[in-house]
Design a protein around this motif. Structure first.
Motif, short mmCIF file in Angstrom:
data_model
loop_
_atom_site.label_atom_id
_atom_site.label_comp_id
_atom_site.label_asym_id
_atom_site.label_seq_id
_atom_site.Cartn_x
_atom_site.Cartn_y
_atom_site.Cartn_z
N PHE A 286 1.78 -0.28 21.78
CA PHE A 286 1.91 -1.73 21.82
C PHE A 286 1.77 -2.26 20.40
N ASN A 287 2.22 -3.49 20.17
CA ASN A 287 2.20 -4.12 18.86
C ASN A 287 1.15 -5.21 18.81
N THR A 288 0.51 -5.29 17.67
CA THR A 288 -0.44 -6.36 17.42
C THR A 288 -0.44 -6.67 15.93
N GLY A 289 -1.30 -7.54 15.51
CA GLY A 289 -1.39 -7.88 14.09
C GLY A 289 -2.15 -9.17 13.89
N VAL A 290 -2.39 -9.50 12.62
CA VAL A 290 -3.17 -10.68 12.28
C VAL A 290 -2.55 -11.37 11.08
N THR A 291 -2.85 -12.63 10.95
CA THR A 291 -2.63 -13.35 9.69
C THR A 291 -4.00 -13.59 9.07
N PHE A 292 -4.05 -13.69 7.74
CA PHE A 292 -5.34 -13.89 7.07
C PHE A 292 -5.10 -14.45 5.67
N THR A 293 -6.18 -14.86 5.07
CA THR A 293 -6.15 -15.43 3.72
C THR A 293 -6.96 -14.54 2.78
N GLU A 294 -6.38 -14.21 1.62
CA GLU A 294 -7.06 -13.36 0.65
C GLU A 294 -6.33 -13.46 -0.69
N GLU A 295 -7.08 -13.75 -1.78
CA GLU A 295 -6.48 -13.88 -3.10
C GLU A 295 -6.17 -12.53 -3.73
N HIS A 296 -6.87 -11.49 -3.33
CA HIS A 296 -6.72 -10.18 -3.98
C HIS A 296 -6.30 -9.13 -2.96
N MET A 297 -5.14 -9.37 -2.36
CA MET A 297 -4.60 -8.44 -1.38
C MET A 297 -3.13 -8.23 -1.69
N THR A 298 -2.88 -7.59 -2.86
CA THR A 298 -1.50 -7.29 -3.20
C THR A 298 -1.07 -6.06 -2.42
N LEU A 299 0.16 -5.65 -2.61
CA LEU A 299 0.67 -4.50 -1.87
C LEU A 299 0.38 -3.19 -2.58
N ALA A 300 -0.49 -3.24 -3.60
CA ALA A 300 -0.84 -2.03 -4.33
C ALA A 300 -1.77 -1.16 -3.50
N PRO A 301 -1.83 0.17 -3.82
CA PRO A 301 -2.76 1.04 -3.09
C PRO A 301 -4.19 0.54 -3.22
N GLY A 302 -4.91 0.64 -2.13
CA GLY A 302 -6.31 0.22 -2.14
C GLY A 302 -6.58 -0.85 -1.12
N ALA A 303 -5.60 -1.73 -0.90
CA ALA A 303 -5.72 -2.72 0.16
C ALA A 303 -5.22 -2.10 1.46
N ALA A 304 -5.80 -2.49 2.57
CA ALA A 304 -5.45 -1.85 3.82
C ALA A 304 -5.69 -2.77 4.99
N CYS A 305 -4.91 -2.53 6.05
CA CYS A 305 -5.08 -3.19 7.34
C CYS A 305 -5.00 -2.09 8.39
N GLU A 306 -6.05 -1.92 9.17
CA GLU A 306 -6.13 -0.79 10.09
C GLU A 306 -6.58 -1.27 11.47
N LEU A 307 -6.05 -0.59 12.49
CA LEU A 307 -6.43 -0.85 13.87
C LEU A 307 -7.33 0.28 14.32
N THR A 308 -8.54 -0.06 14.74
CA THR A 308 -9.51 0.94 15.18
C THR A 308 -9.89 0.69 16.64
N GLY A 309 -10.41 1.71 17.28
CA GLY A 309 -10.80 1.64 18.69
C GLY A 309 -10.10 2.66 19.55
N PHE A 310 -9.17 3.40 18.94
CA PHE A 310 -8.45 4.44 19.62
C PHE A 310 -8.79 5.77 18.96
N PRO A 311 -8.46 6.90 19.60
CA PRO A 311 -8.72 8.19 18.96
C PRO A 311 -8.08 8.31 17.59
N THR A 312 -7.00 7.61 17.38
CA THR A 312 -6.31 7.59 16.09
C THR A 312 -6.42 6.20 15.48
N THR A 313 -6.67 6.13 14.17
CA THR A 313 -6.66 4.85 13.45
C THR A 313 -5.25 4.59 12.96
N TYR A 314 -4.73 3.41 13.28
CA TYR A 314 -3.36 3.07 12.94
C TYR A 314 -3.34 2.08 11.78
#
Length: 374
Positions: A286-314
């Motif tokens: 299934f699909n989900t997602g969020v909107t959010f506000t953050e000044e330091h969330m570029t697309l460079a490595p180090g920033a992340a958005c993850e879904l937890t609660g399942f055997p696998t983290t997505y």
């Protein structure tokens, strides 16, 4: 014949009178002084005025030297001065590195100044130079001053830094630690007197004194140090290293931007999803997602958005521009299908400073199996 007494004088006029003996000559002398300084050969003529000059046998005295011995100069033009005292001074000379570089003749006692521009007249611009003065009087006596040294250094130090990222982020969890710095600094003439870290944010400037350690190479030193993050308010700082040599030249080098970010992502809201909170997912994903506000969330490595609660983290895909971002996540893949049952999941957001924020927890029931008839 008779003369005027000159016992207490260094120069006088002598008038000859009386019987003249043609073979006589006049020689001026004084006890304790250099003799035979003025000679008038025979014949001596009656009524003639002879001017006699007697030079002291005390040599010239040289005092009050500038610049002081072992002085550092950061400009190529240097003035060399001394005070020379003698009753019958003839000339004063300046010698640099053993070579005659200036002469003043027929001058009275007093201060003497010679100006030299290094980098011209056969001199290199930077280096350690010896100098002295020599004075002559009319009686042939000389005085040579002691040798002194001046270091001319017109070149700024060279600051070396290791290869580092152009930006470095520091989060709340590290805010009690320090910003580390290390590198090298080189000065080939006068040597290094100190190294300083400089942090600039707009019109605000902060300083940090860094430690200096001498290497085996006499010209190069290592430096290291840190700056307490607790004293830096949130924001972006440009970090520089400023090295000063003993002559006062400063060498500055940009190191990197330091971003103090104490605030995690905020204003988190779920995207419209299927299924809704508490609903049923009838597929292996299934699909989900969020909107959010953050000044330091570029697309460079180090920033992340993850879904937890399942055997696998997505991991989701972040899109947008600062400060408004969207993270879209697909839970489950064809090769890692969601297990059937009730799941409690959240979205975890991590900005580039590693500050973490969480969405509200949601519930989904995964059921994609057909009913079983019995």
């Amino acid at each position: 014949w008779s003369t005027t007494s000159i016992a207490a004088l260094l120069s006088t006029n002598v008038t000859i009178s009386g019987t003249i003996i043609p073979q006589y000559s006049i020689t001026a002398s004084k006890t304790g002084y250099m003799s035979n300084t003025t000679v008038f050969p025979a014949p001596i003529e009656e009524g003639t005025v002879y001017s006699l000059s007697i030079a002291s046998d005390a040599p010239p005295v040289i005092t009050s030297f500038t610049p002081s011995n072992n002085t550092y100069k950061k400009t190529p033009t240097v003035s060399f001065s001394a005070t020379v005292t003698d009753d019958n001074l003839q000339k004063v000379e300046l010698y640099i590195n053993g070579a005659l570089k200036g002469t003043s003749e027929n001058s009275p006692s007093g201060p003497y100044t010679f100006t030299t521009t290094f980098g011209t007249n056969g001199f290199v611009s930077d280096g350690n130079f010896s100098w002295y003065m020599k004075a002559y009087d009319t009686g042939g006596l000389t005085t040579t001053s002691g040798t002194r040294f001046v270091v001319v250094d017109t070149t700024a130090p060279i600051v070396g830094i290791p290869s580092e990222p152009s930006q470095q982020y520091y989060p709340t969890t590290q805010y009690s630690s320090s910003v580390p710095f290390e590198g090298t600094v080189t000065d080939y003439t006068s040597g290094i007197s100190g190294v300083q870290g400089i942090f600039v944010k707009g019109s605000e400037t902060r300083y940090a004194t860094l430690q200096l350690a001498q290497q085996n190479n006499a010209f190069t030193s290592t430096w290291s140090g840190s700056y307490p993050l607790s004293s830096l308010p949130e924001g972006t700082y440009s970090a520089y290293i400023n090295a000063t040599d003993n002559a006062g030249n400063k060498g500055t080098r940009y190191v990197r931007d330091i971003i103090i970010d104490k605030t995690p992502p905020r204003d988190i809201a779920y995207l419209p999803t299927t299924p809704p909170h508490g609903g049923v997912a009838k597929n292996w994903y299934f699909n989900t997602g969020v909107t959010f506000t953050e000044e330091h969330m570029t697309l460079a490595p180090g920033a992340a958005c993850e879904l937890t609660g399942f055997p696998t983290t997505y991991t989701g895909t972040i899109t947008g521009t600062s400060p408004n971002f969207t993270c879209a996540i697909q839970a489950g893949t064809q090769y890692a299908q969601l297990p059937e049952g009730v799941a409690y999941y959240i979205v975890q957001l991590r900005d580039l400073a590693q500050n973490i924020a969480y969405s509200q927890q949601r519930i989904v029931t995964v059921d994609y199996s057909s009913p079983t008839l019995s």
